[in-house]
Design a protein around this motif. Structure first.
Motif, short mmCIF file in Angstrom:
data_model
loop_
_atom_site.label_atom_id
_atom_site.label_comp_id
_atom_site.label_asym_id
_atom_site.label_seq_id
_atom_site.Cartn_x
_atom_site.Cartn_y
_atom_site.Cartn_z
N MET A 137 0.82 -1.22 0.00
CA MET A 137 0.00 0.00 0.00
C MET A 137 0.85 1.27 0.00
O MET A 137 0.29 2.38 0.03
N PHE A 146 -0.40 9.69 7.78
CA PHE A 146 -0.82 10.81 6.92
C PHE A 146 -0.85 12.09 7.75
O PHE A 146 -1.65 12.22 8.68
N LEU A 192 -7.35 7.32 2.30
CA LEU A 192 -6.01 7.82 2.00
C LEU A 192 -5.06 6.67 1.70
O LEU A 192 -4.15 6.80 0.87
N GLU A 193 -5.25 5.53 2.37
CA GLU A 193 -4.39 4.38 2.10
C GLU A 193 -4.55 3.88 0.67
O GLU A 193 -3.59 3.45 0.03
N VAL A 194 -5.79 3.93 0.17
CA VAL A 194 -6.01 3.52 -1.22
C VAL A 194 -5.29 4.49 -2.17
O VAL A 194 -4.64 4.06 -3.13
N LEU A 195 -5.35 5.77 -1.87
CA LEU A 195 -4.59 6.74 -2.68
C LEU A 195 -3.10 6.43 -2.62
O LEU A 195 -2.40 6.52 -3.63
N SER A 196 -2.63 6.10 -1.43
CA SER A 196 -1.21 5.80 -1.25
C SER A 196 -0.78 4.65 -2.15
O SER A 196 0.30 4.67 -2.75
N TYR A 222 -1.96 3.84 -5.06
CA TYR A 222 -1.83 4.30 -6.45
C TYR A 222 -0.60 5.20 -6.62
O TYR A 222 0.06 5.18 -7.66
#
Lengths: 219, 219
Positions: free
Chosen positions: A89, A120, B209-213, B215
Motif C-alpha cells: 500500500m 498521513f 487515503l491508504e487507497v490513494l497511497s 496508487y
C-alpha cells in the motif's frame, strides 16, 4: 510469480489490480494491525475472514495478486503479513497532506486521529475566508488558497484533501494539481475532473447513507 | 424476470445483490440526477459510463439484478431511470437519522448539505459532554446520550450515525440498536459488532487515503 518481498511492487505493476481489491487490502491491513495489537502471532484466512467480514476465498484471491503469503497448515504470520500489506500500500513511507477548506469538515479532519496514526500528516491547510487565514488549528497553519503553489513548493506534498463547498471543488482540484499534488481525496459531493495520472477518490458521505437505505428497504 | 415497477423490490429480494453493485447504484443515481439537472432527456449506457467512470457493461449488469430498463437503440429515459434507482435504493421515503457525537466531526455532519438534500434528516443529536447537551446546532437539539432510547421512542428513527471517539463506538452502537436503530453509519476508526439484521457501514477515512497511497506508490 516471484515471491521475494522486493518483487511485490513489480508484481503489482505487471497486473492491473482491481480497485475493490485495493480497497479490501486496507481492510485486511486494519485487521492484522488489530490482531498484532491483541498479541495474536499467527492467523488462518478463516480467522481473518471472521474479523473483516470478507470471505476467506476472496482474501486469498486478493493477496494472490501480490505473490504467495502464509504457510499451508500454519496460516499467516501476523507481523509479516502486516509488513507486506504496508509495503504493498506504499505505507512504509510518511505521507504529507494538504487540506483545502478549514470549515466544519476541514476542522474535523485536522483533528481526526486516524490520519497521523497511520502516517498521513496534514502539513498545511488552505482557505479563502480572510478570518480563517493565519489561524493555527491542531498545530497546522491555515494559509490563503492563493498561496497554495508557493507553500507547496517548499513542502512538496503529493496528497490533497478537499473539504470545500461543491461550487469551489473543481477550482480547488486544479490548484492542487498545479501545485504538484498527484492524489486527491474529495469530500465535496460533486464529480471533479482531472487529467490522466492524477488519482482521485470521492468520499460521498450521503451515498454511504443511500447504501444503508437500500438494505433497510430490502429487509 | 418480471419488469413491472412494483416487482423491483421483490426481484431484489430473490437474488442476493452483491454489495459493490449496491454501491455503484448510488453512483448511477448521482449521475442521472446530474443529467436531469442538465436537462438531458435520454442517455445511452456509454454516456452514463463516461460520467460515472464505471464501464457500460458493468452498468448494464448491475441494473439487470432489478429488471429490464431502457429501450434498445434509444437508451434510457433519464427521469424514469432516476425514479427506478430511487425506488430500488429505498429513497422514495424520507429517512430520519440520529447522530451520536457532536464534536468536530459531528458538527460537520450536522451542517453537511448532502444529507437533507438527498432525504436524510438528522432529527436529534446526542453527546455525553455536559457543555454540549442542550445546545442547538443547525436546528438540531443535542441530547444527553443516556436519553437516546427515550428520545427515539418518539422519533422512531431507523438510521444512526456514529461520530464518537473509537473507545465509545461499541457502547454507542449498542445504545442505538437498543433504541430501535437498524442501520448504522460508523465514522469511528474501529470495527464494531452488531447482531444479524442490523446493517453497519464503516467509513474509515484513513483507509481512503491508504487507497490513494497505493496508487501513488504503484505509479
Amino acid at each position: 510469480m516471484d515471491t521475494t518481498p522486493n518483487s511485490l511492487e513489480d508484481a503489482a505493476n505487471l497486473v492491473k489490480v482491481p480497485q475493490p481489491t485495493i480497497e479490501r487490502l486496507s481492510a485486511y491491513l486494519q485487521c492484522v494491525r488489530g490482531m498484532r495489537a491483541d498479541g495474536v502471532p499467527t492467523a488462518s484466512s478463516t480467522e481473518i475472514a471472521q474479523r473483516t467480514g470478507i470471505n476467506a476465498a476472496q482474501f486469498r484471491k486478493d493477496l494472490s495478486y501480490f505473490g504467495e503469503f502464509g504457510t499451508p497448515g500454519l496460516g499467516y504470520d501476523v507481523a509479516d503479513l502486516e509488513a507486506h500489506l504496508s509495503r504493498i500500500m506504499g505505507l512504509d513511507a510518511r505521507h504529507d497532506v494538504l487540506l483545502v477548506g478549514a470549515g466544519n469538515l476541514g476542522s474535523a479532519l485536522l483533528s481526526y486521529p486516524g490520519f497521523p496514526e497511520r502516517g498521513f500528516h496534514i502539513v498545511a491547510a488552505f482557505d479563502s475566508e480572510p478570518q480563517r487565514v493565519g489561524q493555527v488549528l491542531n498545530g497546522c497553519t491555515i494559509y490563503h488558497i492563493d498561496d497554495l503553489a508557493k507553500v507547496n513548493s517548499a513542502l512538496n506534498a503529493q496528497v490533497g484533501v478537499i473539504a470545500v463547498p461543491r461550487v469551489a471543488a473543481q477550482e480547488t482540484v486544479d490548484k492542487l494539481v498545479a501545485a504538484g499534488v498527484q492524489a486527491i481525496l474529495n469530500f465535496a459531493p460533486v464529480t471533479i475532473l482531472v487529467r490522466p495520472g492524477i488519482v482521485v477518490r470521492n468520499v460521498d458521505l450521503t451515498s454511504q447513507l443511500e447504501v444503508l437505505s437500500y438494505y433497510l428497504s430490502a429487509q
